[in-house]
Structures are given as C-alpha cells and as structure tokens.
Design a protein around this motif. Sequence first.
Motif, short mmCIF file in Angstrom:
data_model
loop_
_atom_site.label_atom_id
_atom_site.label_comp_id
_atom_site.label_asym_id
_atom_site.label_seq_id
_atom_site.Cartn_x
_atom_site.Cartn_y
_atom_site.Cartn_z
N VAL A 1 16.85 27.84 0.08
CA VAL A 1 15.88 28.00 -0.99
C VAL A 1 16.25 29.19 -1.88
O VAL A 1 16.27 29.09 -3.10
N LEU A 2 16.58 30.30 -1.25
CA LEU A 2 16.95 31.49 -2.03
C LEU A 2 18.25 31.28 -2.78
O LEU A 2 18.39 31.70 -3.93
N TYR A 3 19.23 30.66 -2.14
CA TYR A 3 20.51 30.43 -2.81
C TYR A 3 20.30 29.57 -4.05
O TYR A 3 20.82 29.89 -5.12
N ASN A 4 19.54 28.50 -3.93
CA ASN A 4 19.29 27.63 -5.09
C ASN A 4 18.60 28.39 -6.21
O ASN A 4 18.89 28.18 -7.38
N LYS A 5 17.70 29.26 -5.87
CA LYS A 5 16.97 30.01 -6.88
C LYS A 5 17.85 31.04 -7.59
O LYS A 5 17.71 31.28 -8.78
N TRP A 6 18.79 31.67 -6.84
CA TRP A 6 19.55 32.78 -7.38
C TRP A 6 20.98 32.43 -7.81
O TRP A 6 21.68 33.26 -8.34
N GLU A 7 21.42 31.18 -7.60
CA GLU A 7 22.81 30.85 -7.92
C GLU A 7 23.12 30.98 -9.41
O GLU A 7 24.25 31.27 -9.79
N SER A 8 22.14 30.83 -10.28
CA SER A 8 22.38 30.95 -11.72
C SER A 8 22.75 32.39 -12.12
O SER A 8 23.28 32.62 -13.19
N HIS A 9 22.49 33.37 -11.23
CA HIS A 9 22.86 34.77 -11.48
C HIS A 9 24.18 35.12 -10.80
O HIS A 9 24.51 36.31 -10.67
N ASN A 10 24.91 34.10 -10.35
CA ASN A 10 26.18 34.29 -9.65
C ASN A 10 26.03 35.20 -8.44
O ASN A 10 26.87 36.04 -8.16
N LEU A 11 24.94 35.06 -7.74
CA LEU A 11 24.66 35.83 -6.55
C LEU A 11 24.90 34.96 -5.34
O LEU A 11 24.33 33.88 -5.22
N VAL A 12 25.76 35.39 -4.44
CA VAL A 12 26.03 34.66 -3.22
C VAL A 12 25.20 35.28 -2.11
O VAL A 12 25.29 36.48 -1.85
N ILE A 13 24.42 34.47 -1.45
CA ILE A 13 23.58 34.93 -0.35
C ILE A 13 24.14 34.36 0.94
O ILE A 13 24.34 33.16 1.07
N SER A 14 24.41 35.24 1.88
CA SER A 14 24.85 34.80 3.19
C SER A 14 24.18 35.68 4.23
O SER A 14 23.76 36.80 3.94
N SER A 15 24.09 35.17 5.43
CA SER A 15 23.48 35.95 6.51
C SER A 15 24.24 35.69 7.80
O SER A 15 24.82 34.62 8.00
N TYR A 16 24.21 36.68 8.67
CA TYR A 16 24.90 36.59 9.95
C TYR A 16 24.02 37.20 11.02
O TYR A 16 23.24 38.10 10.74
N THR A 17 24.16 36.71 12.23
CA THR A 17 23.47 37.30 13.37
C THR A 17 24.51 37.95 14.26
O THR A 17 25.72 37.73 14.09
N PHE A 18 24.05 38.72 15.23
CA PHE A 18 24.98 39.35 16.16
C PHE A 18 25.83 38.30 16.86
O PHE A 18 26.97 38.54 17.21
N GLU A 19 25.31 37.09 17.03
CA GLU A 19 26.06 36.03 17.69
C GLU A 19 27.28 35.61 16.88
O GLU A 19 28.31 35.23 17.44
#
Length: 137
Positions: A1-19
Amino acid sequence: VLYNKWESHNLVISSYTFEDFSNSYTIGGQQIQYNDFIKDKADCAIFIVTENVGDKTLEEYRLAVETFKSNHKRPKIFVYANNLGTSDITKQFIEEVRKNNSYWRDYSDIKDLMNLVKDDVDSELFNIFVLNKGLLK
C-alpha cells in the motif's frame, strides 16, 4: 500500500527483519549483519514487542538509539507493544523507550498493528519527503 502511494516520488520502500539477516539477505554478494545494517543503512527502526522483551531486543533497541542519535536526519524509532508482561528486562525496555522519547503505540491484534504501522510510516514519509523536501505540487 505504501509503495503504491509513494512510487510517484521515486521512493523505494523496503523492509527487513532480523530473520532476513540470518538467512539470505545480501548486498553486493556479501552477507550483511543485522547490527551493521542498522548502523550503516537503515533509515528507520520498528520494534514490535509482545509479552516479554528479551536481552537481544533491548540490545538492538540501544543500538538503534545510539545510531539515530548520531544521524539526526533519520526518522524516529517506532515501538509497537501488545500485552507486555512485567519481567525485569521488559520493565527496563519500557523505561529506556520513555527516557529516549521513542514513538510508542499499543496495538490489539495483527490487523490493528498493520494499520498503525502503515499510517505511522505514511505520516513520517509525508513529513520528510513532502513538507521538508518540497515535493508537494
């Protein structure tokens, strides 16, 4: 949801866990350790805790606090809690979160948690990339 909203600003959203760090996450073909990633690459740290906090979580929280204190352009540390117990280390974690003014939200279930994280990160992105950087057209 966040990626779709912010992709027009050329913002890449990624997340990682300790795993991800104990299994397969790599940059440039080399395994990156979790603590090194927090110190060198992370722009945000989100702690999701339930019942009792362990030594490793407290250590990671302290690392995030120290890292983000030294780099003021990074966003806040987010802490989401559910049904916390009363162990000594949990009490110590709560006290350190309060002392460091980290962002704290209680959640009731996984759906509530997902909505809180989405809304909070979206708000933080809006403040950083739209208001501060003038991306609002």
